[in-house]
Motif scaffolding. Sequence first.
Motif, mmCIF file in Angstrom:
data_model
loop_
_atom_site.group_PDB
_atom_site.id
_atom_site.type_symbol
_atom_site.label_atom_id
_atom_site.label_comp_id
_atom_site.label_asym_id
_atom_site.label_seq_id
_atom_site.Cartn_x
_atom_site.Cartn_y
_atom_site.Cartn_z
ATOM 1 N N UNK A 198 0.048 -130.306 -14.500
ATOM 2 C CA UNK A 198 -0.094 -131.235 -13.388
ATOM 3 C C UNK A 198 1.242 -131.535 -12.707
ATOM 4 N N UNK A 199 2.324 -131.123 -13.362
ATOM 5 C CA UNK A 199 3.650 -131.351 -12.790
ATOM 6 C C UNK A 199 4.013 -130.211 -11.841
ATOM 7 N N UNK A 200 4.522 -130.552 -10.688
ATOM 8 C CA UNK A 200 5.005 -129.548 -9.745
ATOM 9 C C UNK A 200 6.457 -129.873 -9.440
ATOM 10 N N UNK A 201 7.347 -129.145 -10.092
ATOM 11 C CA UNK A 201 8.781 -129.406 -9.957
ATOM 12 C C UNK A 201 9.441 -128.195 -9.316
ATOM 13 N N UNK A 202 10.249 -128.446 -8.304
ATOM 14 C CA UNK A 202 11.006 -127.371 -7.672
ATOM 15 C C UNK A 202 12.452 -127.464 -8.128
ATOM 16 N N UNK A 231 23.477 -125.871 -15.899
ATOM 17 C CA UNK A 231 23.009 -124.579 -16.414
ATOM 18 C C UNK A 231 23.493 -124.340 -17.841
ATOM 19 N N UNK A 232 24.744 -124.687 -18.108
ATOM 20 C CA UNK A 232 25.314 -124.438 -19.433
ATOM 21 C C UNK A 232 24.545 -125.170 -20.518
ATOM 22 N N UNK A 233 24.235 -126.444 -20.276
ATOM 23 C CA UNK A 233 23.517 -127.239 -21.268
ATOM 24 C C UNK A 233 22.094 -126.721 -21.460
ATOM 25 N N UNK A 234 21.469 -126.294 -20.381
ATOM 26 C CA UNK A 234 20.123 -125.718 -20.474
ATOM 27 C C UNK A 234 20.129 -124.488 -21.388
ATOM 28 N N UNK A 235 21.092 -123.606 -21.151
ATOM 29 C CA UNK A 235 21.160 -122.365 -21.918
ATOM 30 C C UNK A 235 21.537 -122.646 -23.374
ATOM 31 N N UNK A 236 22.501 -123.549 -23.584
ATOM 32 C CA UNK A 236 22.907 -123.878 -24.946
ATOM 33 C C UNK A 236 21.795 -124.573 -25.717
ATOM 34 N N UNK A 237 20.863 -125.182 -24.983
ATOM 35 C CA UNK A 237 19.721 -125.834 -25.629
ATOM 36 C C UNK A 237 18.663 -124.821 -26.047
ATOM 37 N N UNK A 274 17.833 -131.444 -20.449
ATOM 38 C CA UNK A 274 17.134 -130.169 -20.581
ATOM 39 C C UNK A 274 15.798 -130.298 -21.308
ATOM 40 N N UNK A 275 15.771 -131.085 -22.376
ATOM 41 C CA UNK A 275 14.525 -131.249 -23.127
ATOM 42 C C UNK A 275 13.442 -131.893 -22.262
ATOM 43 N N UNK A 276 13.819 -132.939 -21.523
ATOM 44 C CA UNK A 276 12.850 -133.615 -20.656
ATOM 45 C C UNK A 276 12.351 -132.682 -19.556
ATOM 46 N N UNK A 277 13.262 -131.903 -18.998
ATOM 47 C CA UNK A 277 12.862 -130.974 -17.944
ATOM 48 C C UNK A 277 11.956 -129.883 -18.504
ATOM 49 N N UNK A 278 12.324 -129.327 -19.644
ATOM 50 C CA UNK A 278 11.514 -128.271 -20.248
ATOM 51 C C UNK A 278 10.104 -128.777 -20.539
ATOM 52 N N UNK A 279 10.012 -129.994 -21.068
ATOM 53 C CA UNK A 279 8.704 -130.584 -21.359
ATOM 54 C C UNK A 279 7.892 -130.768 -20.082
ATOM 55 N N UNK A 280 8.543 -131.275 -19.038
ATOM 56 C CA UNK A 280 7.844 -131.521 -17.768
ATOM 57 C C UNK A 280 7.352 -130.221 -17.144
ATOM 58 N N UNK A 281 8.134 -129.171 -17.284
ATOM 59 C CA UNK A 281 7.749 -127.886 -16.693
ATOM 60 C C UNK A 281 6.538 -127.275 -17.386
ATOM 61 N N UNK A 282 6.259 -127.719 -18.615
ATOM 62 C CA UNK A 282 5.102 -127.198 -19.341
ATOM 63 C C UNK A 282 3.802 -127.897 -18.954
ATOM 64 N N UNK A 283 3.918 -128.989 -18.211
ATOM 65 C CA UNK A 283 2.728 -129.757 -17.835
ATOM 66 C C UNK A 283 2.121 -129.180 -16.564
#
Length: 280
Positions: free
Chosen positions: A18-22, A124-130, A7-16
Motif C-alpha cells: 500500500x506504500x508508494x514511495x519514490x 547510500x553508504x548506510x543503506x548498503x552497509x545495512x 535504512x531499516x524503516x525505509x526497507x520495511x516501508x518499501x515492502x508494504x
Amino acid sequence: MNNIISPRELHTALQQPQQSIILLDCRFTLGKPEAGSDAYQNEHLPDAHYLDLEKDLSSVATSHGGRHPLPDVQKLAQKLGSLGINADSRVVVYDEQNGMMASRAWWLLRYIGIEYVQILNGGFTNWKQSGYETTKSVPAASPQTFVPFVQQDWGLAGVEYVKENLHNPNVVLVDSREKKRYLGLEEPIDFVAGHIPGAIHSFWQDVLTSEGLWKTDKEWKEMFFAIDSHAEIIVYCGSGVSACPNVLALKSAGFPNVKLYAGSWSDWISYRDNPIEKNR
C-alpha cells in the motif's frame, strides 16, 4: 512527520504494497560533476531515479545569484512529474555526501509544495552497509502532472532582504561553511574571504554525529540553544547547498521562522559594495 528515515524503516516501508514511495538519488561531487551520475549508473537503491545538483536542482550561474542558483520552479516540476512525482507523493532522497545534496533536494521539494519528503539517514553508504539490495537497473517512470505550489512561508531570502536586516536585532544570520572560511582565514572557492557582517557560525556538518548520521531533534535544540526561538533565522553557506542541512536541523528543532539565503556567500560578494567581515 520525521524528516529523517533510517535504512531499516525505509526497507520495511518499501515492502508494504500500500506504500508508494519514490526514491531520488542525489549523489554529486563538487568539482567532479559527472561523478554522481556515474555512481548512480554503477549502483543505486532499487527503483531510484537520479537528480543532478547542477542540472536539476540548480539553474545556470550568472553574474549574480550565486554558484548554484535555485532552479526554475516550472522546469523542476516538469522534471519531477516525469519521474512520477506529484504534490501528494511520498519521496525519500539520499546522497553519499553526508546529506548535503539530499538536503538541497528536500528543501526544494518542500518549497514547491511536496509535503512528504524524507532523507535517508546515512545515505547510500548506510543503506548498503545495512545489507540491503542495490541495483544497476534504471527504473521506468509513470509520468504525473505536477503543478507546483510555492510555499511562501517555507522561507526564502534574497540579497536585498539580507541587506535590509543586517542590523535587525530580531534576525539571526547563520553561516554554515567551515570555520576557516567564515573567519576569512582562507577561501578556496570564492574570490573574497570573510562572512556577512553579524553572522554567527555553525558548520553544517555539526548537525551530524561522528558516524555521519543525523543527530536527534533534542540534540539540535541543544546545539542552537543560544538562538532566540522567536528570532527570524537566515541560513547561508557558499552557494545555498550546505546551508540546507542547517535549515533542516533548525526547523526540526522547532524554530518556526527559518529562511534560506539561496545565493549565499557567492551571491553576496558578487555585489562589490556589500560589506564583509573577517575575524582574523
